[in-house]
Design an enzyme around this catalytic site. Structure first.
Site, PDB file in Angstrom:
ATOM      1  N   ASP A  28       0.905  -1.142   0.000  1.00 27.39           N
ATOM      2  CA  ASP A  28       0.000   0.000   0.000  1.00 27.39           C
ATOM      3  C   ASP A  28       0.940   1.186   0.000  1.00 27.39           C
ATOM      4  OD1 ASP A  28      -1.420   2.313   0.924  1.00 27.39           O
ATOM      5  OD2 ASP A  28      -3.053   0.958   1.457  1.00 27.39           O
ATOM      6  N   HIS A  29       1.094   1.849  -1.138  1.00 28.30           N
ATOM      7  CA  HIS A  29       2.205   2.809  -1.236  1.00 28.30           C
ATOM      8  C   HIS A  29       2.038   3.988  -0.271  1.00 28.30           C
ATOM      9  CE1 HIS A  29      -0.507   4.966  -3.968  1.00 28.30           C
ATOM     10  NE2 HIS A  29       0.256   6.015  -3.825  1.00 28.30           N
ATOM     11  N   HIS A  37      -5.797   2.883   1.361  1.00 23.42           N
ATOM     12  CA  HIS A  37      -5.003   4.026   1.827  1.00 23.42           C
ATOM     13  C   HIS A  37      -5.635   4.710   3.045  1.00 23.42           C
ATOM     14  CE1 HIS A  37      -3.020   3.224  -1.843  1.00 23.42           C
ATOM     15  NE2 HIS A  37      -3.726   3.999  -2.637  1.00 23.42           N
TER      16      HIS A  37
HETATM   17  C1  BG6 Z   1      -3.821   4.637  -6.157  1.00 22.68           C
HETATM   18  C2  BG6 Z   1      -5.204   4.738  -6.718  1.00 22.68           C
HETATM   19  O1  BG6 Z   1      -3.730   3.564  -5.261  1.00 22.68           O
HETATM   20  O2  BG6 Z   1      -3.501   5.839  -5.464  1.00 22.68           O
HETATM   21  C3  BG6 Z   1      -5.337   5.950  -7.624  1.00 22.68           C
HETATM   22  O3  BG6 Z   1      -5.518   3.564  -7.438  1.00 22.68           O
HETATM   23  C4  BG6 Z   1      -4.898   7.196  -6.893  1.00 22.68           C
HETATM   24  O4  BG6 Z   1      -6.669   6.095  -8.099  1.00 22.68           O
HETATM   25  C5  BG6 Z   1      -3.522   6.998  -6.283  1.00 22.68           C
HETATM   26  O5  BG6 Z   1      -4.871   8.271  -7.827  1.00 22.68           O
HETATM   27  C6  BG6 Z   1      -3.140   8.175  -5.418  1.00 22.68           C
HETATM   28  O6  BG6 Z   1      -1.810   8.037  -5.025  1.00 22.68           O
HETATM   29  P1  BG6 Z   1      -0.946   9.303  -4.645  1.00 22.68           P
HETATM   30  O7  BG6 Z   1       0.304   8.747  -4.075  1.00 22.68           O
HETATM   31  O8  BG6 Z   1      -0.763  10.093  -5.891  1.00 22.68           O
HETATM   32  O9  BG6 Z   1      -1.766  10.051  -3.640  1.00 22.68           O
END
Ligand code: BG6
Length: 489
Positions: free
Chosen positions: A184-185, A247
């Site tokens: 989960d980045h 997230h």
């Molecule tokens: C991803 C989603 O996990 O996270 C995307 O699938 C979203 O829809 C993205 O835009 C948002 O990531 P970050 O790091 O740009 O906030």
């Protein structure tokens, strides 16, 4: 403290020699995030050739053509590419030749580079080929190397509780949980990780982190962007599956969990799961779904969701969701956690706002009818990372006129550039640290919590692109006398 630039070396730990296999090696995720992050990470270690990279995909191309593709991806990400390294350390294998051929190729590369059998398999593949990939790897025995084997999995981890649990069973057929790295980045964003330090290294916060002092907590994951070219995925997912289940709930669990016994992966993940278990599944009456219509963002006109390429004109998919979570434990009973996430909102910001209780007696409003605001502790994850604490002070002069001021800390002012989330996660996979990865039971609990919010055939409420969401989301909080706080970036 002085401002500096983050240097990965400062945080580096030894990486064992290994083969890093990227399934979906020619795909979007690999090109836009994974390969550039891998490159930065290995460059920071002087391209130690003890890490070899093998791209795997269905396209039948030779090593050289793959190297060109990797080169383009790296240049696009702004890197000066080291061609020697590409030639020495990057390889390609097409899956058209089957898993047996892949196994043979893995053996060849390992022998030639003397890697000792340590393998990381990164599955950057679409959900519909996930099962075949895991089974294919398992059946040809490459998951039992002479060294360690780790598998990295990208979301979505299923589409509901049952499929999430089936995916876990599939993985567990071939891998032990200690070998599985579910990404989960958001967990690798510096401020998310810093939540633990902030809470548990600073008793000043932790002693106030209870229902006695906190009135409510808001978690906002707002994006001004739309769905880009991902209509096929997004239209079957929606905001709850795309952001809330993963997230937003990850941020929630770090904000609300109990102190872990130690700062190790298992202890931290135990506490997150305990918190999720104490959280009731969302009630339909505590959920508002929205869908954007045409509007203006940053001076540009944008189309409504149903007019996006690839979206059905009568789509009921939510591009916005707001909900209230209730935690049934001693620390949080009675404190609502408001979560919201959406596309095409006014701005891109991810923030937690912890709203403290107002003073028990309104001393000053009695004196002067002045307006009081609660203390709010803001934890900003992006676009700029940092914290702010708002407090009330008296404006100089006669009478008690109060004004809200903010104490602010911005990460980049002190530390300069922060590490990229994917780079952090790859380094953790390579060093075997699972702290920032999601455990099987976390995934299943998260699905349990959001399940009532999935697959409704009710029409979502419309909200114009560029706004803060549908009016129903304001009503959701107004029921308790609360309102959404507009994040101050
Ligand atoms: C991803 C989603 O996990 O996270 C995307 O699938 C979203 O829809 C993205 O835009 C948002 O990531 P970050 O790091 O740009 O906030």
């Amino acid at each position: 403290m002085t401002a500096g630039r983050y240097t990965p070396e400062a945080l580096s730990v030894e990486i064992d020699p290994h083969l890093f296999v990227v399934f979906g090696g020619t795909g979007d995720l690999a090109r836009s995030k994974l390969l550039p992050a891998l490159y930065r990470l290995l460059r920071s270690r002087d391209f130690s050739d003890t890490v070899q990279v093998l791209g795997v995909a269905s396209r039948d191309i030779a090593d050289d053509e793959y190297r060109r593709l990797v080169r383009d991806a790296l240049s696009e990400a702004g890197h000066d590419v080291d061609d020697d390294w590409l030639g020495r350390a990057v390889h390609y294998q097409s899956l058209r030749h089957g898993f047996e051929a892949l196994a043979a190729r893995i053996g060849q590369i390992e022998d030639a580079a003397g890697l000792g059998g340590n393998r990381a398999f990164y599955l950057a593949v679409p959900p519909d080929v996930f099962e075949d990939t895991v089974e294919g790897l398992g059946k040809v025995g490459v998951v039992d190397g002479a060294g360690w084997t780790r598998v990295v999995v990208e979301k979505p981890f299923g589409v509901d509780r049952a499929t999430g649990s089936r995916l876990n069973q599939l993985l567990h057929r071939w891998f032990a949980e200690e070998q599985i790295y579910r990404i989960d980045h958001y967990l690798a964003k510096e401020t998310v990780r810093n939540l633990l330090a902030l809470r548990f290294a600073n008793p000043i916060f932790e002693s106030s982190w209870t229902r006695d002092r906190i009135d409510s907590v808001q978690i906002t994951v707002a994006e001004d962007g739309g769905i880009g070219t991902r209509a096929r995925y997004y239209d079957s997912a929606g905001a709850v599956r795309d952001i809330i289940q993963n997230h937003a709930l990850q941020i929630f669990s770090l904000v609300a969990m109990e102190p872990p016994v130690q700062a190790t992966a298992e202890h931290i993940r135990d506490e997150k799961v305990k918190l999720l278990k104490a959280t009731a599944a969302v009630r339909r009456s505590d959920l508002v779904r929205g869908q954007y219509t045409a509007g203006r963002i940053g001076g540009e006109d944008v189309v409504g969701y149903r007019d996006e390429t690839g979206v059905a004109p009568d789509s009921l998919t939510e591009t916005y969701a707001a909900l209230v979570l209730h935690v049934d434990n001693w620390r949080w009973k009675g404190v609502p956690f408001y979560l919201r996430a959406g596309k095409r909102l006014a701005t891109r910001v991810t923030q937690v706002s912890v709203v403290f209780k107002e003073p028990p007696v309104s001393l000053f409003s009695v004196v002067d009818e002045c307006e009081m605001h609660p203390n709010v502790f803001e934890i900003r994850l992006q676009p700029s990372e940092g914290f702010a604490l708002s407090f009330e002070m008296k404006v100089p002069g006669e009478g008690y006129v109060l004004q809200t001021q903010r104490l602010r800390f911005d990460y980049d002012e002190v530390f300069g550039e922060l590490p990229d989330a994917y780079e952090t996660l790859l380094a953790d996979v390579m060093t075997g640290d699972q702290t920032l990865f999601v455990r099987a039971d976390e995934v299943e609990e998260a699905w349990r919590i959001v399940e009532p919010a999935l697959d409704t055939d009710e029409a979502p409420e419309a909200y114009p692109a560029g706004s803060w969401g549908p009016p129903g989301a304001d009503d959701l909080l107004a029921r308790r006398g609360d309102r959404w706080l507009t994040p101050v970036i």
